[in-house]
Design a protein around this motif. Sequence first.
Motif, PDB file in Angstrom:
ATOM      1  N   GLN A 126      -7.091   4.147  -1.925  1.00 39.77           N
ATOM      2  CA  GLN A 126      -8.099   3.091  -1.809  1.00 39.77           C
ATOM      3  C   GLN A 126      -9.127   3.098  -2.938  1.00 39.77           C
ATOM      4  O   GLN A 126      -9.769   2.078  -3.174  1.00 39.77           O
ATOM      5  CB  GLN A 126      -8.820   3.200  -0.459  1.00 39.77           C
ATOM      6  CG  GLN A 126      -7.975   2.827   0.730  1.00 39.77           C
ATOM      7  CD  GLN A 126      -8.814   2.378   1.917  1.00 39.77           C
ATOM      8  OE1 GLN A 126      -9.848   1.747   1.772  1.00 39.77           O
ATOM      9  NE2 GLN A 126      -8.356   2.710   3.116  1.00 39.77           N
TER      10      GLN A 126
ATOM     11  N   VAL B 186      -4.239  -3.811  -0.464  1.00 42.16           N
ATOM     12  CA  VAL B 186      -4.246  -4.177   0.950  1.00 42.16           C
ATOM     13  C   VAL B 186      -4.167  -5.698   1.066  1.00 42.16           C
ATOM     14  O   VAL B 186      -4.920  -6.418   0.397  1.00 42.16           O
ATOM     15  CB  VAL B 186      -5.511  -3.655   1.645  1.00 42.16           C
ATOM     16  CG1 VAL B 186      -5.611  -4.198   3.069  1.00 42.16           C
ATOM     17  CG2 VAL B 186      -5.511  -2.141   1.667  1.00 42.16           C
TER      18      VAL B 186
ATOM     19  N   LEU C  85      -5.967  -2.871   9.971  1.00 44.32           N
ATOM     20  CA  LEU C  85      -6.106  -1.532   9.393  1.00 44.32           C
ATOM     21  C   LEU C  85      -7.449  -0.914   9.747  1.00 44.32           C
ATOM     22  O   LEU C  85      -7.548   0.298   9.951  1.00 44.32           O
ATOM     23  CB  LEU C  85      -5.946  -1.607   7.871  1.00 44.32           C
ATOM     24  CG  LEU C  85      -4.528  -1.894   7.358  1.00 44.32           C
ATOM     25  CD1 LEU C  85      -4.550  -2.075   5.849  1.00 44.32           C
ATOM     26  CD2 LEU C  85      -3.587  -0.769   7.749  1.00 44.32           C
TER      27      LEU C  85
ATOM     28  N   MET D 259       0.815  -1.215   0.000  1.00 46.97           N
ATOM     29  CA  MET D 259       0.000   0.000   0.000  1.00 46.97           C
ATOM     30  C   MET D 259       0.845   1.260   0.000  1.00 46.97           C
ATOM     31  O   MET D 259       0.334   2.354  -0.102  1.00 46.97           O
ATOM     32  CB  MET D 259      -0.930   0.029   1.210  1.00 46.97           C
ATOM     33  CG  MET D 259      -0.230  -0.017   2.564  1.00 46.97           C
ATOM     34  SD  MET D 259      -1.365   0.120   3.951  1.00 46.97           S
ATOM     35  CE  MET D 259      -1.481   1.901   4.104  1.00 46.97           C
TER      36      MET D 259
ATOM     37  N   TRP E 299      -5.742   3.446   8.604  1.00 48.66           N
ATOM     38  CA  TRP E 299      -4.979   3.404   7.357  1.00 48.66           C
ATOM     39  C   TRP E 299      -3.813   4.398   7.399  1.00 48.66           C
ATOM     40  O   TRP E 299      -2.691   4.090   7.001  1.00 48.66           O
ATOM     41  CB  TRP E 299      -5.927   3.731   6.204  1.00 48.66           C
ATOM     42  CG  TRP E 299      -5.267   3.984   4.885  1.00 48.66           C
ATOM     43  CD1 TRP E 299      -4.722   5.151   4.444  1.00 48.66           C
ATOM     44  CD2 TRP E 299      -5.069   3.037   3.844  1.00 48.66           C
ATOM     45  NE1 TRP E 299      -4.201   4.988   3.183  1.00 48.66           N
ATOM     46  CE2 TRP E 299      -4.406   3.690   2.795  1.00 48.66           C
ATOM     47  CE3 TRP E 299      -5.386   1.692   3.687  1.00 48.66           C
ATOM     48  CZ2 TRP E 299      -4.070   3.064   1.608  1.00 48.66           C
ATOM     49  CZ3 TRP E 299      -5.057   1.058   2.508  1.00 48.66           C
ATOM     50  CH2 TRP E 299      -4.401   1.744   1.479  1.00 48.66           C
TER      51      TRP E 299
END
Length: 879
Positions: free
Chosen positions: A363, A323, A331, A1, A336
């Motif tokens: 995201q 993710v 998370l 990520m 996050w």
Amino acid sequence: MNYPTWLPTGVDGGSLIALIAVLHVYIAHLAVGGGIFLVVTEMLAVRWNNPRLLDYVRRHTWFFLLVTMVFGGVSGVGIWFIIALVQPAATSKLIHEFVFGWATEWVFFIVEIAALLFYHYLFGKLKDRPHIIIGWIYAAAAWASLFIINGILSFMLTPGRWLETGNFWHGFFNPGFFPSLVFRTALALTVAGLFGLVTALREPDGQFRALLTRYCAIWISLPFVLFVLAGWWYRSVIFNVVGKDILDHLPRVVNNMELFLWISIILIAGGIIMLIRWPRPMGALLTAVLVVLGLGWFGAFEYARENARRPYVIYGYMYSNSVLAAEADRLREDGWLGEAKWKPNAATPEPTIAEGEYIFAHQCQICHTVGGHMDILKRTAQFDVFGMVSQLTGQGKVNTYMPLFFGTEKEKRALAEFIVYGLNGKEPPADTPLEIPQLNADVPALDITAEEYTLLAWNDLGMHCMSDADDLWLFLPPANSLWAQLIKRGDPPEVITEGVILEYAVEPAHAHPEEQVGFWDWADELFGAELEPGFGLAGKRVTGQMDPAENAVAYNAELIPVVPYTDQGSFRPYPRFTITARDTASGELLAQTRVVAPTSTEIGCMNCHGGGWRVEDRAGFTRETSLNILRAHDRLSGTSLVAEAEAGQPHKCQDCHPDPVLGAEGLPGLLNLPAAIHGFHANYLPYTDGAACVSCHPSRPNGATLCLRGRHREFADCTTCHGSIADHALALLKHEANKPGAARLMRNLEPVYIDSVEAINPRLPWMQEPDCLGCHQEYQFKDVAAYNNWTPGGDLLYRNRTDRRGIMCAACHNSPHAVYPAVNIYNANLDNYQPLTYQGIAGTIGTEASCYVCHLTVPTYSGHHLHMLKVEDNPPPGG
């Protein structure tokens, strides 16, 4: 990520990958099947001593080399480039996990290049046998490349035991490996036949061109059996991994599978027709159509396969937003932003637009663009912040083609505010309180002790919700039910059930339903009754005569079509009725009272579906709200409600869903309406307290109805009796557990007030409700919850229950949600007309020794139920 993000504008990253990948994969399969096509055709030309066929092979080799080596090579580099931009984490994982697989494939690819170049440039310069051997070397190397690539591609959808072991061979020889390999081999042979038609066009001799057309048709048709068997095998493996419900809840998978099947039929049928009865050489246009169909064929297959993987990029291991599945719970709990390396610098206690923008980039923007394809603006235009937070809360729970939101509630709010305020440009709503008109609730001066009869009346539910957009759909019709009991005062009092007529009439200022909604159009379907305009679903008008109830102690008028609007179009959710009792023989007036028939269109669908309120900025369904609801249903359930409504054929929810309160049977296998609605929305609503309930039901503290207005409101909310929205939904869904939709809605719901799902008792809505005795054990208040203590139904329901003297509970205590004393926002005493009229106290009938409402003298015993007198209970005379 934590890779830097590339933010596409006009076209989303997934579509760019698909555009390049489908073209490349199409040509890559040509490289596999075409190699076999070349060498087999050359062998036949040599065996048959057919120089014209051999010349065709030579010409086709040059075309084949240009297409596969040049275009295929360049597009292959393009794939690596675009996946590294869009999915860097997944690309890195595939490289590191299968590094020796990639190295092996590159060796085979070098062999392919060398063999094909030798095959082409030595055509006619080598003897037949060594030239054919070179052709077979190319074909074998090309198929070996497919073998390697297939292991990695199939791993992404069916990783199998690798998820547990991390073993290279478990990942490579995954459950989908062999069916995919056989299936792709069959596809490759068919593609070879399609492209064989292209060079056949250049054959000048029409008769020989026709023969080449038939020959290519063999290659198109012959793999059919292998294609069908391998396809069925591959399908069963995928279903074992991702489940068959992808066909119901991933419409893109279904659509692309259907497209793939139709093109397959066209290609196979076309190949057979060309093989058996084709009368003339192929033309350029028809050949181009077939080749383009082949591209669509591959596109449909690859899209279906890719979409079946959702919400993962590597199934079960890494979500499409990079993710890792193993980190998802952490998370969501820890946040996050705490893991992000390039987050906004300053942390703040409140969510900020900058934080939301950063979360959006990581995201959301892997799949969505702003203003382009997969446009986030189009998909979120209807939401305010509450609606956006709800969408993020439910994302990935019911429909799993999107990942869950990964982050804290604060981060979720930040993302919602960025999308609503930052991207869609909306302004925070003004906090302007509604002006609630105060209605006349004057109570007449009445000495009940001078009266011979007492008339008690009530509404059975305390609030009836309805929709008012029935040119598009019908959620609930106007259908309010009133009950009454006539009591002859005495010692003991007598419930009168014969020799009297009870009539009801709405106040003149209230609208007649034919002026507002066309509900009667639905009546024949629901109840099989031919009704005139203005009649209710049970044949009632807003003025009429009550019927003897089945319990033989009361009268009722069921499903009265009263609406919450005045004849001037104003929203008034508490229309009042006058109830009159007369002697049947003489017509003498025996008693008269007034009662509200609460009904509201303040149903909060617009909170998430947009559109605003239709009437006075406080109630009613706008056309936009209704269409958004129907569009969502069409998208998620594969229906065509919008098209049918716009064609003049709207539906009511009960056409498909059973509904116990209206007696609608619905369609077999579908969830009843309350279970479907609460089960679905419980996954989305972001609250565990009563705030979730009032998001939809007309009881917002700052709303225009406030239906929970009884004495319980002082110390309880909806959850006290019904549980949290998740608890409530789980009880309804457990009753429907044998239906396929129940498990899907339950899988992500966690009970709040009960320890486990297993401990929740199932219930049938409207027929089993929270039992008053759950809190009022032995008719005294105990500190326990009513939730999960359901009445068995029938006469034990509060709205149906009678005491040991035949008096119905609601006659003295009033309707559910409006138990005396009720405080109505349109006038504090609007619901309390009867207790104030008869006893001067806005409380339970008979409270504070007001038994004279029905009795001539105050009893010294608890006649209706235990502990009425709040002293040691004495049995009534006679037991």
